[in-house]
Design a protein around this motif. Sequence first.
Motif, short mmCIF file in Angstrom:
data_model
loop_
_atom_site.label_atom_id
_atom_site.label_comp_id
_atom_site.label_asym_id
_atom_site.label_seq_id
_atom_site.Cartn_x
_atom_site.Cartn_y
_atom_site.Cartn_z
N LEU A 106 0.92 -1.04 -0.06
CA LEU A 106 -0.02 0.08 0.08
C LEU A 106 0.64 1.20 -0.07
N ASN A 107 2.26 1.07 0.16
CA ASN A 107 3.04 2.15 0.05
C ASN A 107 2.91 3.08 1.40
N VAL A 108 2.68 2.49 2.57
CA VAL A 108 2.45 3.41 3.78
C VAL A 108 3.40 2.72 4.71
N GLY A 109 3.51 3.73 5.83
CA GLY A 109 4.37 3.24 6.98
C GLY A 109 3.34 1.95 7.91
N GLN A 110 4.10 1.26 8.55
CA GLN A 110 3.44 0.40 9.41
C GLN A 110 3.42 1.09 10.80
N ILE A 111 2.44 1.16 11.60
CA ILE A 111 2.61 1.49 13.31
C ILE A 111 2.55 0.08 13.95
N SER A 112 3.57 -0.07 14.64
CA SER A 112 3.77 -1.52 15.03
C SER A 112 3.65 -1.42 16.59
N ASP A 113 2.81 -2.71 17.35
CA ASP A 113 2.78 -2.93 18.66
C ASP A 113 2.08 -1.76 19.38
N ILE A 114 0.84 -1.20 18.93
CA ILE A 114 0.42 -0.05 19.68
C ILE A 114 -0.05 -0.29 20.99
N THR A 115 -0.13 0.41 21.92
CA THR A 115 -0.59 -0.06 23.39
C THR A 115 -1.79 0.82 23.70
N LYS A 116 -1.96 1.90 23.08
CA LYS A 116 -2.95 3.00 23.04
C LYS A 116 -3.36 3.96 22.19
N VAL A 117 -4.67 4.12 21.87
CA VAL A 117 -5.07 4.98 20.75
C VAL A 117 -5.75 6.22 21.42
N GLU A 118 -4.99 7.37 20.96
CA GLU A 118 -5.32 8.60 21.44
C GLU A 118 -6.49 9.43 20.70
N THR A 119 -5.87 9.22 19.25
CA THR A 119 -6.97 9.67 18.21
C THR A 119 -6.78 8.65 16.95
N PRO A 120 -7.70 8.79 15.98
CA PRO A 120 -7.62 7.95 15.02
C PRO A 120 -6.28 7.83 14.20
N ASP A 121 -5.36 8.90 14.32
CA ASP A 121 -4.16 8.81 13.72
C ASP A 121 -3.15 9.21 14.67
N ILE A 122 -3.18 9.05 15.88
CA ILE A 122 -2.22 9.34 17.00
C ILE A 122 -2.36 7.85 17.85
N PHE A 123 -0.91 7.39 18.10
CA PHE A 123 -1.01 6.03 18.65
C PHE A 123 0.22 6.22 19.78
N GLU A 124 0.05 5.41 20.93
CA GLU A 124 1.32 5.16 21.49
C GLU A 124 1.91 3.75 21.29
N ARG A 125 3.21 3.60 21.31
CA ARG A 125 3.87 2.35 21.29
C ARG A 125 5.20 2.28 21.98
N PRO A 126 5.43 1.18 22.45
CA PRO A 126 6.71 1.22 23.56
C PRO A 126 8.03 1.08 22.59
N ILE A 127 8.98 1.85 23.01
CA ILE A 127 10.18 1.51 22.45
C ILE A 127 11.21 1.41 23.54
N TYR A 128 12.68 1.13 23.12
CA TYR A 128 13.74 0.93 23.88
C TYR A 128 13.25 -0.29 25.09
N ALA A 129 12.80 -1.51 24.39
CA ALA A 129 12.37 -2.30 25.40
C ALA A 129 11.37 -2.21 26.46
N GLY A 130 10.76 -1.12 26.00
CA GLY A 130 9.43 -0.84 26.89
C GLY A 130 10.05 0.34 28.03
#
Length: 310
Positions: A106-130
């Motif tokens: 689809l030629n889009v970026g993937q958003i991986s391993d989200i843990t929270k949805v703030e808005t339909p286009d803003i998400f939280e995800r863990p980095i640096y081993a959480g």
Amino acid sequence: MAALIIAEHDNVTLKSSTLSAVTAASLCATEVDVLVVGFNVDTVVSQATLISNVRKVIQIDSPHLADHLAEPLALQILNVANGYTHLLAPSTANGKNVMPRVAAKLNVGQISDITKVETPDIFERPIYAGNAIATVQSNDNVKVITVRVTGFDPSPSVGGAASIEKKDAVQGARKSAFVSRDLTQSDRPELTAAKRVVSGGRGLGSGEKYQEIIVPLADKIGAALGASRAAVDAGYVPNDYQVGQTGKIVAPELYVAVAISGAIQHLAGMKDSKVIVAINKDPEAPIFSVADYGLVADLFAAVPELTQAI
């Protein structure tokens, strides 16, 4: 806006990870559909229609889809993706395998391993081993997302009345073929879905000691068995026992860590557990920083005493 969930199943039973993905999707879009791809999946489809907040279940049934290989599965997703603003899958081995292919096509970026949805286009995800949480925003027309299932409560599996839409499978070049699958058969709860988990680390000293110390405790409380990467690498237990950043992510009601020092990679896989109990002879072990209850003791004496007392 509409979201499409790629269902996780074994052609017979819908996995609970799908229910958590539905919860995440309902925060992204007003309409949620579920895609069930496989072979002889009528039972799975029936289960999916009962999920709360699901509008429609799309069924694609074909013999060449029985083994859920990433290449043919991606083709089916792309064939029905038009009109959806969000494509979501649980962040399992299957989800991590297929969704990057979908995003690339689809030629889009993937958003991986989200843990929270703030808005339909803003998400939280863990980095640096959480150890840190990143807030990411996507401007892509289609959001391709994998969902860390421990971050979302499962949507109710009953009460829904979704419609069923059957579609023909898309045929494509067969670039891969299923060879075999080796499964560990056990009467215990599946590790990622268990309400109680008992894990052992390298401090046990051997696989025999794991069986002697950890297994009886797990039997007493009806827990799944887990292990640190060090214990797995040492050959104490199979790879599918591994909890951590490079293993399985768990969030049970009770997590008992025995002889596990608490490396960052392990903590990333279990620190969302509701209650954490740590048993270690080293009072400075990092595991105590996340434990609700800690016991500094010789595990070879303490754990059998605990098992007998239960």
